[in-house]
Every structure is written in C-alpha cells, then in structure tokens.
Scaffold this motif. Structure first.
Motif, PDB file in Angstrom:
ATOM      1  N   THR A   1      -5.349   3.070   1.759  1.00  0.00           N
ATOM      2  CA  THR A   1      -5.263   1.605   1.859  1.00  0.00           C
ATOM      3  C   THR A   1      -5.353   0.939   0.491  1.00  0.00           C
ATOM      4  OG1 THR A   1      -7.658   1.388   2.241  1.00  0.00           O
ATOM      5  CG2 THR A   1      -6.239   1.569   4.185  1.00  0.00           C
TER       6      THR A   1
ATOM      7  N   MET B   1       0.854  -1.186   0.000  1.00  0.00           N
ATOM      8  CA  MET B   1       0.000   0.000   0.000  1.00  0.00           C
ATOM      9  C   MET B   1       0.899   1.248   0.000  1.00  0.00           C
ATOM     10  SD  MET B   1      -2.784  -1.292   2.787  1.00  0.00           S
ATOM     11  CE  MET B   1      -3.132  -3.054   2.865  1.00  0.00           C
TER      12      MET B   1
ATOM     13  N   ALA C   1      -2.789   6.390   6.556  1.00  0.00           N
ATOM     14  CA  ALA C   1      -3.672   5.527   7.332  1.00  0.00           C
ATOM     15  C   ALA C   1      -3.082   5.237   8.705  1.00  0.00           C
ATOM     16  CB  ALA C   1      -3.936   4.226   6.588  1.00  0.00           C
TER      17      ALA C   1
ATOM     18  N   GLN D   1      -9.682  -3.096   6.391  1.00  0.00           N
ATOM     19  CA  GLN D   1      -8.343  -3.520   6.002  1.00  0.00           C
ATOM     20  C   GLN D   1      -7.579  -3.974   7.247  1.00  0.00           C
ATOM     21  OE1 GLN D   1      -5.858  -5.087   4.830  1.00  0.00           O
ATOM     22  NE2 GLN D   1      -6.282  -4.109   2.863  1.00  0.00           N
TER      23      GLN D   1
ATOM     24  N   VAL E   1      -3.807  -3.075   7.876  1.00  0.00           N
ATOM     25  CA  VAL E   1      -3.394  -1.723   8.287  1.00  0.00           C
ATOM     26  C   VAL E   1      -4.116  -1.483   9.601  1.00  0.00           C
ATOM     27  CG1 VAL E   1      -3.199   0.707   7.696  1.00  0.00           C
ATOM     28  CG2 VAL E   1      -3.273  -0.985   5.878  1.00  0.00           C
TER      29      VAL E   1
ATOM     30  N   ALA F   1       0.161   4.165   2.612  1.00  0.00           N
ATOM     31  CA  ALA F   1      -0.309   3.694   3.914  1.00  0.00           C
ATOM     32  C   ALA F   1       0.080   4.603   5.074  1.00  0.00           C
ATOM     33  CB  ALA F   1       0.198   2.282   4.183  1.00  0.00           C
TER      34      ALA F   1
END
Length: 225
Positions: free
Chosen positions: A194, A106, A112, A146, A149, A109
């Motif tokens: 994500t 990702m 996130a 997800q 994550v 990421a």
C-alpha cells in the motif's frame, strides 16, 4: 468472488508539480495500467479522473463533480457510472456483492488486492452477499489503514454515498467520513503493497519513474525513465 472495481485516478498531484500519477512508470507499465491489472478479475471497472486516453475494451471512465472534489466524490461518481452501465445492459443484472476501491498511486497494490480477496473468500457466504460484512480494508505493516485499497459491500457503500449526496457532504469529504457507519474489517496486507506516491521522493524510493513535461522551479526533479 464477484466484484466490480472503481479506480481513482484523479487528484491535483500538487506535490508532483501537477504531473498525473496515473502516467508514472513502474516496472515497464504506468501506474494506471498496474491498477487495471490488479483489478482484472472485476466484472466491470470504471476509472474516475481526467480523460485517461485509450483504455482496455469495456473499461468505463467518468469524472467526479465538481472536478477535484476529492476521493469521496470520486467513489460516488464511480458507483453511479457502474450503476448506469448495468441499467443499460440487457437483463439489467444486479450489482455484484462487492466493489473494489483502488487508488492508482500504489505500484504494488496487486498483492494487497489478492489478500483482500482471500479474506472475503474465507468468510462463509460473503462472496454471495450472504454475510453481513460491510467490507474489508487493507492495513499496512505499520498499522496504517488504507481505505483506498478495500473491498466494500456494494449496497452498503451505495447507501453511504447516497446519504452523503443528499446532505451535500460529498465534496472535499474524507473517505473515512464517508465510511463512518460501515463495519469494515481490517486485513493485514503484504509489506509495501500500500506504499503510495505523493512526492518525487516517494517515487524515487519506490522505483517509480517518469518525466515532468517542461519542469519549472519547484516542480520536482526529472526522473529517469
């Protein structure tokens, strides 16, 4: 907040013709390098997957058993490597309250991960293990969860992994099956943070580049670097 990190960098990359996702390039860095940056606030980091070559000083590496046994087995291997590293250090420090689990495919990421850390910090006492939350998981703007994550309670995730290992149910298990007994809070994360690379089409759409060594029929296009 205190946390360790497990970066998942294994998998067969079958829809990429076997090209390791960790070595693909986004914005001048490999996806593995970007994952390491996203986790750079962690106390200790372990990369789970094939030998990644040179890693920053202090970053651990290990492999799930058997090889390509799936993300649940990789998470368990990462937890084991972190625990063994702690046991080998003077004073045998206790595990931090949380562990970040992050797949390396990702490219955005980091945004996130920041949202997850902010969510934990907003819960009184959670960063010191005082709250009984089992963790926080990223949820994309389209509602997709997800689990790769996420910040999980280290103790709770270790219990799940140990129980699954005793039952012989780690190999090829889904991550959602591993987490079934955890009370994990969902956290909305920035759009695109994500989005992952499963195919060459995904890579092109995300601006990820890389070169397939000796590409053969059906292995996908050679992407510009």
């Amino acid at each position: 907040m205190q946390f360790d990190a497990i970066i998942l960098a294994g998998g067969r990359s079958s829809r990429l013709g076997g090209v390791p996702k960790s070595g693909l390039i986004f914005d001048g860095a490999t996806l593995l390098e970007r994952s390491l940056r996203a986790a750079d606030a962690a106390g200790h980091i372990v990369v789970v997957g094939p030998d990644p070559g040179d890693l920053p000083s202090g970053v651990l590496s290990c492999r799930e058993e058997p090889r390509f046994a799936g993300p649940a087995a990789a998470i368990a291997a990462g937890l084991g490597a972190l625990a063994a590293s702690r046991a080998g250090r003077p004073g045998a420090a206790a595990a931090p309250p949380f562990v970040l689990v992050l797949a390396c495919d990702m490219p955005r990421a980091a945004a996130a991960v920041s949202a997850l850390r902010e969510a934990v910090a907003a819960v009184p006492g959670a960063d010191r293990g005082g709250d009984r939350t089992d963790g926080v998981m990223a949820v994309a703007s389209d509602g997709r969860k997800q689990p790769l994550v996420a910040l999980y309670s280290t103790a709770a995730l270790q219990r799940c992994a140990s129980d699954a290992a005793r039952r012989g149910s780690l190999e090829n298990a889904s991550v959602f099956a591993l987490l079934a007994r955890l009370d994990v809070r969902e956290v909305s994360v920035p759009p695109g943070s994500t989005d992952d690379v499963d195919t060459w089409g995904d890579a092109a759409a995300l601006g990820v580049s890389g070169v397939i060594p000796n590409p053969g029929p059906g292995s996908g296009p050679e992407l510009p670097s």
